[in-house]
Scaffold this motif. Structure first.
Motif, PDB file in Angstrom:
ATOM      1  N   PHE A 173       4.553  -3.098 -16.729  1.00  0.00           N
ATOM      2  CA  PHE A 173       5.427  -4.048 -16.036  1.00  0.00           C
ATOM      3  C   PHE A 173       4.907  -4.357 -14.630  1.00  0.00           C
ATOM      4  O   PHE A 173       5.058  -5.484 -14.142  1.00  0.00           O
ATOM      5  N   ILE A 174       4.273  -3.368 -13.997  1.00  0.00           N
ATOM      6  CA  ILE A 174       3.627  -3.644 -12.704  1.00  0.00           C
ATOM      7  C   ILE A 174       2.467  -4.614 -12.903  1.00  0.00           C
ATOM      8  O   ILE A 174       2.301  -5.584 -12.144  1.00  0.00           O
ATOM      9  N   ALA A 175       1.653  -4.367 -13.955  1.00  0.00           N
ATOM     10  CA  ALA A 175       0.539  -5.271 -14.248  1.00  0.00           C
ATOM     11  C   ALA A 175       1.035  -6.680 -14.548  1.00  0.00           C
ATOM     12  O   ALA A 175       0.422  -7.680 -14.138  1.00  0.00           O
ATOM     13  N   TRP A 176       2.163  -6.779 -15.254  1.00  0.00           N
ATOM     14  CA  TRP A 176       2.756  -8.071 -15.580  1.00  0.00           C
ATOM     15  C   TRP A 176       3.088  -8.853 -14.307  1.00  0.00           C
ATOM     16  O   TRP A 176       2.765 -10.042 -14.189  1.00  0.00           O
ATOM     17  N   LYS A 177       3.699  -8.185 -13.335  1.00  0.00           N
ATOM     18  CA  LYS A 177       4.100  -8.858 -12.104  1.00  0.00           C
ATOM     19  C   LYS A 177       2.912  -9.183 -11.190  1.00  0.00           C
ATOM     20  O   LYS A 177       2.961 -10.144 -10.416  1.00  0.00           O
ATOM     21  N   PHE A 194       0.834  -1.212   0.000  1.00  0.00           N
ATOM     22  CA  PHE A 194       0.000   0.000   0.000  1.00  0.00           C
ATOM     23  C   PHE A 194       0.864   1.256   0.000  1.00  0.00           C
ATOM     24  O   PHE A 194       0.648   2.171  -0.812  1.00  0.00           O
ATOM     25  N   TRP A 195       1.841   1.313   0.906  1.00  0.00           N
ATOM     26  CA  TRP A 195       2.626   2.539   1.020  1.00  0.00           C
ATOM     27  C   TRP A 195       3.521   2.760  -0.192  1.00  0.00           C
ATOM     28  O   TRP A 195       3.768   3.899  -0.585  1.00  0.00           O
ATOM     29  N   MET A 196       3.994   1.684  -0.820  1.00  0.00           N
ATOM     30  CA  MET A 196       4.780   1.861  -2.041  1.00  0.00           C
ATOM     31  C   MET A 196       3.897   2.311  -3.204  1.00  0.00           C
ATOM     32  O   MET A 196       4.343   3.043  -4.083  1.00  0.00           O
ATOM     33  N   SER A 197       2.637   1.901  -3.200  1.00  0.00           N
ATOM     34  CA  SER A 197       1.693   2.382  -4.217  1.00  0.00           C
ATOM     35  C   SER A 197       1.448   3.877  -4.045  1.00  0.00           C
ATOM     36  O   SER A 197       1.421   4.639  -5.022  1.00  0.00           O
ATOM     37  N   VAL A 198       1.290   4.302  -2.782  1.00  0.00           N
ATOM     38  CA  VAL A 198       1.105   5.731  -2.495  1.00  0.00           C
ATOM     39  C   VAL A 198       2.351   6.516  -2.912  1.00  0.00           C
ATOM     40  O   VAL A 198       2.250   7.588  -3.526  1.00  0.00           O
ATOM     41  N   LEU A 199       3.529   5.980  -2.566  1.00  0.00           N
ATOM     42  CA  LEU A 199       4.779   6.647  -2.925  1.00  0.00           C
ATOM     43  C   LEU A 199       4.937   6.724  -4.438  1.00  0.00           C
ATOM     44  O   LEU A 199       5.414   7.736  -4.971  1.00  0.00           O
ATOM     45  N   ALA A 257      -4.718   3.325  -4.818  1.00  0.00           N
ATOM     46  CA  ALA A 257      -3.762   4.022  -3.955  1.00  0.00           C
ATOM     47  C   ALA A 257      -2.872   4.957  -4.759  1.00  0.00           C
ATOM     48  O   ALA A 257      -2.697   6.130  -4.401  1.00  0.00           O
ATOM     49  N   ALA A 258      -2.297   4.448  -5.852  1.00  0.00           N
ATOM     50  CA  ALA A 258      -1.404   5.275  -6.672  1.00  0.00           C
ATOM     51  C   ALA A 258      -2.182   6.371  -7.389  1.00  0.00           C
ATOM     52  O   ALA A 258      -1.709   7.512  -7.495  1.00  0.00           O
ATOM     53  N   GLY A 259      -3.379   6.034  -7.880  1.00  0.00           N
ATOM     54  CA  GLY A 259      -4.174   7.017  -8.628  1.00  0.00           C
ATOM     55  C   GLY A 259      -4.627   8.175  -7.757  1.00  0.00           C
ATOM     56  O   GLY A 259      -4.550   9.338  -8.159  1.00  0.00           O
ATOM     57  N   ILE A 260      -5.113   7.862  -6.550  1.00  0.00           N
ATOM     58  CA  ILE A 260      -5.549   8.931  -5.643  1.00  0.00           C
ATOM     59  C   ILE A 260      -4.354   9.774  -5.217  1.00  0.00           C
ATOM     60  O   ILE A 260      -4.425  11.016  -5.178  1.00  0.00           O
ATOM     61  N   SER A 261      -3.246   9.118  -4.881  1.00  0.00           N
ATOM     62  CA  SER A 261      -2.031   9.861  -4.488  1.00  0.00           C
ATOM     63  C   SER A 261      -1.580  10.779  -5.616  1.00  0.00           C
ATOM     64  O   SER A 261      -1.276  11.960  -5.384  1.00  0.00           O
ATOM     65  N   PHE A 262      -1.541  10.260  -6.834  1.00  0.00           N
ATOM     66  CA  PHE A 262      -1.124  11.078  -7.976  1.00  0.00           C
ATOM     67  C   PHE A 262      -2.048  12.274  -8.153  1.00  0.00           C
ATOM     68  O   PHE A 262      -1.589  13.411  -8.315  1.00  0.00           O
ATOM     69  N   PHE A 317      -6.133  -9.696  -9.478  1.00  0.00           N
ATOM     70  CA  PHE A 317      -6.904  -8.496  -9.800  1.00  0.00           C
ATOM     71  C   PHE A 317      -7.138  -7.613  -8.572  1.00  0.00           C
ATOM     72  O   PHE A 317      -7.213  -6.392  -8.684  1.00  0.00           O
ATOM     73  N   GLY A 318      -7.250  -8.239  -7.415  1.00  0.00           N
ATOM     74  CA  GLY A 318      -7.447  -7.445  -6.201  1.00  0.00           C
ATOM     75  C   GLY A 318      -6.277  -6.519  -5.941  1.00  0.00           C
ATOM     76  O   GLY A 318      -6.462  -5.342  -5.602  1.00  0.00           O
ATOM     77  N   LYS A 319      -5.054  -7.036  -6.110  1.00  0.00           N
ATOM     78  CA  LYS A 319      -3.863  -6.200  -5.915  1.00  0.00           C
ATOM     79  C   LYS A 319      -3.777  -5.120  -6.982  1.00  0.00           C
ATOM     80  O   LYS A 319      -3.362  -3.988  -6.706  1.00  0.00           O
ATOM     81  N   MET A 320      -4.166  -5.458  -8.196  1.00  0.00           N
ATOM     82  CA  MET A 320      -4.154  -4.455  -9.271  1.00  0.00           C
ATOM     83  C   MET A 320      -5.081  -3.303  -8.925  1.00  0.00           C
ATOM     84  O   MET A 320      -4.729  -2.130  -9.091  1.00  0.00           O
ATOM     85  N   VAL A 321      -6.272  -3.642  -8.437  1.00  0.00           N
ATOM     86  CA  VAL A 321      -7.238  -2.603  -8.081  1.00  0.00           C
ATOM     87  C   VAL A 321      -6.712  -1.759  -6.930  1.00  0.00           C
ATOM     88  O   VAL A 321      -6.809  -0.516  -6.947  1.00  0.00           O
ATOM     89  N   ARG A 322      -6.112  -2.410  -5.915  1.00  0.00           N
ATOM     90  CA  ARG A 322      -5.577  -1.656  -4.778  1.00  0.00           C
ATOM     91  C   ARG A 322      -4.441  -0.734  -5.213  1.00  0.00           C
ATOM     92  O   ARG A 322      -4.325   0.402  -4.725  1.00  0.00           O
TER      93      ARG A 322
END
Length: 502
Positions: free
Chosen positions: A214-218, A185-190, A232-237, A223-228
Motif C-alpha cells: 500500500f505504501i508502494a501504491w501511494k 524521512f523521519w516517518m520512514s525511520v519510525l 531509511a526504513a530498511g536500515i532502521s529495521f 521511484f526516488g521516494k520508494m528507494v529513500r
C-alpha cells in the motif's frame, strides 16, 4: 473539504481531548496494576524469563525477546523485591514467596498499555479529521474489559499493541507527509523502528508487512521516494531488530543445568561451543545464535497441543468465534470470605466487540460493492478501507491455518484493525434510509455509543478488577452462551463444549 492535520494540531480542543485520553488511560490501565499480587496465565512464563535476564542466565523461548526485556527492566527500575532469582531454574514460575511484589514486572506492560491510547488517538484524528470523534473512538480501547485485564499484566500483548499502533501511525503520517522531505524521512525511520520492535515482541506482527504494497501504491511511480523509503526504513529495521536480539544474547551468558536439555535448550553444537566459551557478545557469533533461536520456535510449537473442545478445562477457542468475544478465559479466582468470589476474567466488552465486528462487515460490504457493482462515486476512504481490511482478513486467514490451540487474546491485533475500519465506515456513511447524517448528528450518535460502551465497561468491571461478585450477579453478565462465561459454582452452557465421556 478535509481539515489539514496541521490545523487540527493547532486547535486547543485536540490537546484537551488528548489530555482526557491520557488521564482516562491511566485509570483504566495503570492504577493499582500491581494487584492481584499473584501469578496468572502466562505471567508464570514471562516472569521466569525476566529473572533469567536479571541473573544473566541463557535461555530460549518461543517469543522474541523485547517484551520480556521490558518486563525485566521494570523490575530493575522499581526494584521492589530484595531477591530476584527464585525462578531461574525453571521456565514456569510457581508459588512466589510471601511479600513478592509484581509492581516491577508489570510496570512496562502497564505503561505500554496506557501509552497505546496516545498513538491510537492520533490515528483516529487522521482518519476522521475531528478531535471529538478521535476522543470518542478511543473509548473502544480505553474501556474494553478484555484489553484492560490482559494488558496490565506481565505479558507481551500490550507491548505488541503499542508498537503496532506506532507502526500504523507512522504509515499514515508517511502518506500524509510524502511531499515533505524531512517528514517523509523521519516517518520512514519510525516505520522501520516500530516494525523491528513489533517483530521482536511477537511474531504475529509479521502481518504488518502487508502495509508495504500500500505504501508502494501511494508512492508509485516516484521511484526516488520508494528507494529513500526502503533505505531509511530498511536500515532502521535492521539496526533495531539486530540490536534487540544482540542484547538478548549478550545478557544470557550462564548455562543453568537445571533447565531443559541441561540448560542448552536444543542448541546446535556450534551454539553450545559459543556458550561454553562465553562468546555470546562476539558479533561474529550473532548469525549462529539468531538462527538457533528462530529454529527453536518450530521445535517448541511442535509440543503445543491442538484445540480440543471435548476437554472440560480447555481455554482455547476457534478463530471464527473471536469477533463475538468467545471464549472468555478465567485467569484467576478466589473467595475472600467463603461466599462471594473475586474473578479476573478475560471477558470482552460486548458493546465494543460486536460494534467493531459490525464495522468490519460494513467495511467489507462497502469495498466489495464499490468494486463489483457500478457506482457513480467510489468511497472517499477506499484506500484505507482496503489497507486495514487486508490486514484484518489476511491475519484471520493466517491464524485459521495454525494447528495449535489459540486463545481469545490472539484477536487483539485484528480487533485494533477493526476499530480503524469502524471509524472509516462511520465517516463514510452519510445517510440511513431517508435520514441524512450531518456531522452534528454523527457526533450525537458517537457520543451515545461511547456512553453505552462505558456503561458496559462498568457492568463487567467486577470481572476486570478483581472485586467480589455474587453468583446471581455473575450469571447476569453471561449474556452469550458461546462466551462460556461461568462462575465457580455454575455449569457451562457453551453448546460447542462437549466434555468427553468414558
Amino acid at each position: 473539504m478535509q481539515t489539514s492535520l496541521r490545523t487540527l494540531l493547532n486547535e486547543n480542543r485536540t490537546w484537551l481531548a488528548l489530555m482526557f485520553v491520557i488521564v482516562a488511560g491511566f485509570f483504566s490501565y495503570v492504577f493499582n496494576y500491581q494487584n492481584p499480587a499473584a501469578l496468572y496465565w502466562d505471567e508464570n512464563y514471562h516472569i521466569a524469563s525476566a529473572q533469567k535476564y536479571l541473573n544473566g542466565v541463557y535461555f530460549m523461548e518461543p517469543h522474541p525477546p523485547l517484551g520480556k526485556l521490558f518486563i525485566a527492566l521494570g523490575e530493575i527500575v522499581l526494584n521492589p523485591n530484595p531477591v530476584d532469582n527464585q525462578f531461574i531454574g525453571t521456565d514456569y514460575a510457581q508459588n512466589p514467596p510471601d511479600g513478592f511484589s509484581f509492581a516491577g514486572y508489570r510496570l512496562f506492560p502497564a505503561l505500554f498499555a496506557w501509552w497505546t491510547a496516545i498513538p491510537l488517538f492520533f490515528i483516529f484524528l487522521i482518519l476522521t479529521r475531528r478531535a471529538t470523534w478521535a476522543l470518542l473512538f478511543d473509548f473502544l480501547y480505553l474501556f474494553d474489559n478484555a484489553l484492560i485485564v490482559h494488558n496490565r499484566s506481565a505479558m507481551l500483548e500490550s507491548t505488541m499493541l503499542f508498537f503496532a499502533s506506532l507502526l500504523i501511525l507512522s504509515f499514515l503520517l508517511l502518506l500524509e507527509w510524502k511531499d515533505s522531505k524531512r517528514g517523509f524521512f523521519w516517518m520512514s525511520v519510525l516505520f522501520g523502528f516500530a516494525f523491528a520492535c513489533l517483530m521482536t515482541t511477537k511474531a504475529f506482527g509479521l502481518i504488518m508487512v502487508m502495509l508495504l504494497p500500500f505504501i508502494a501504491w501511494k508512492l508509485w511511480p516516484q521511484f526516488g521516494k520508494m528507494v529513500r523509503f526502503v533505505l531509511a526504513a530498511g536500515i532502521s529495521f535492521t539496526v533495531f531488530f539486530c540490536g534487540i536480539w544482540y542484547i538478548h544474547f549478550a545478557v544470557g551468558t550462564t548455562v543453568n543445568p537445571s533447565l531443559p536439555d541441561n540448560g542448552y535448550y536444543q542448541a546446535s553444537p556450534e551454539y553450545k561451543t559459543i556458550l561454553d566459551e562465553k562468546g555470546t557478545r562476539n558479533l561474529l557469533n550473532f548469525p549462529t545464535m539468531l538462527d538457533d533461536s528462530l529454529a527453536f520456535v518450530t521445535h517448541y510449537e511442535r509440543g503445543v497441543p491442538r484445540l480440543n473442545m471435548c476437554k472440560t478445562d480447555e481455554n482455547g477457542s476457534p478463530w471464527f468465534l473471536w469477533p463475538i468475544g468467545a471464549r472468555s478465559i478465567s485467569y484467576r479466582w478466589e473467595t475472600p470470605d467463603g461466599s462471594a468470589y473475586k474473578y479476573l476474567y478475560l471477558q470482552s466488552n460486548p458493546v465494543i466487540w460486536l460494534t467493531a465486528f459490525a464495522g468490519i462487515l460494513l467495511g467489507l460490504m462497502i469495498v466489495f460493492s464499490s468494486v463489483l457493482l457500478p457506482t457513480p462515486q467510489r468511497p472517499k476512504n477506499m484506500f484505507l478501507l482496503l489497507a486495514f481490511g487486508t490486514l484484518y482478513v489476511c491475519y484471520m486467514i493466517a491464524v485459521s491455518s495454525i494447528d495449535r490451540v489459540m486463545y481469545l487474546y490472539h484477536y487483539f491485533l485484528p480487533l485494533t484493525f477493526s476499530f480503524f475500519i469502524l471509524a472509516l465506515v462511520f465517516d463514510e456513511i452519510t445517510q440511513i434510509w431517508n435520514w441524512r447524517l450531518t456531522d452534528s448528528r454523527k457526533t450525537a450518535l458517537l457520543l451515545a455509543f461511547s456512553c453505552c460502551a462505558f456503561l458496559s465497561f462498568q457492568f463487567y468491571r467486577p470481572l476486570s478488577f478483581y472485586t467480589p461478585i455474587s453468583d446471581d450477579a455473575f450469571k447476569m453478565r453471561s449474556i452469550i452462551d458461546l462466551w462460556d462465561l461461568k462462575c465457580v459454582r455454575c455449569q457451562s452452557n457453551n453448546p460447542l463444549v462437549i466434555p468427553a465421556t468414558n
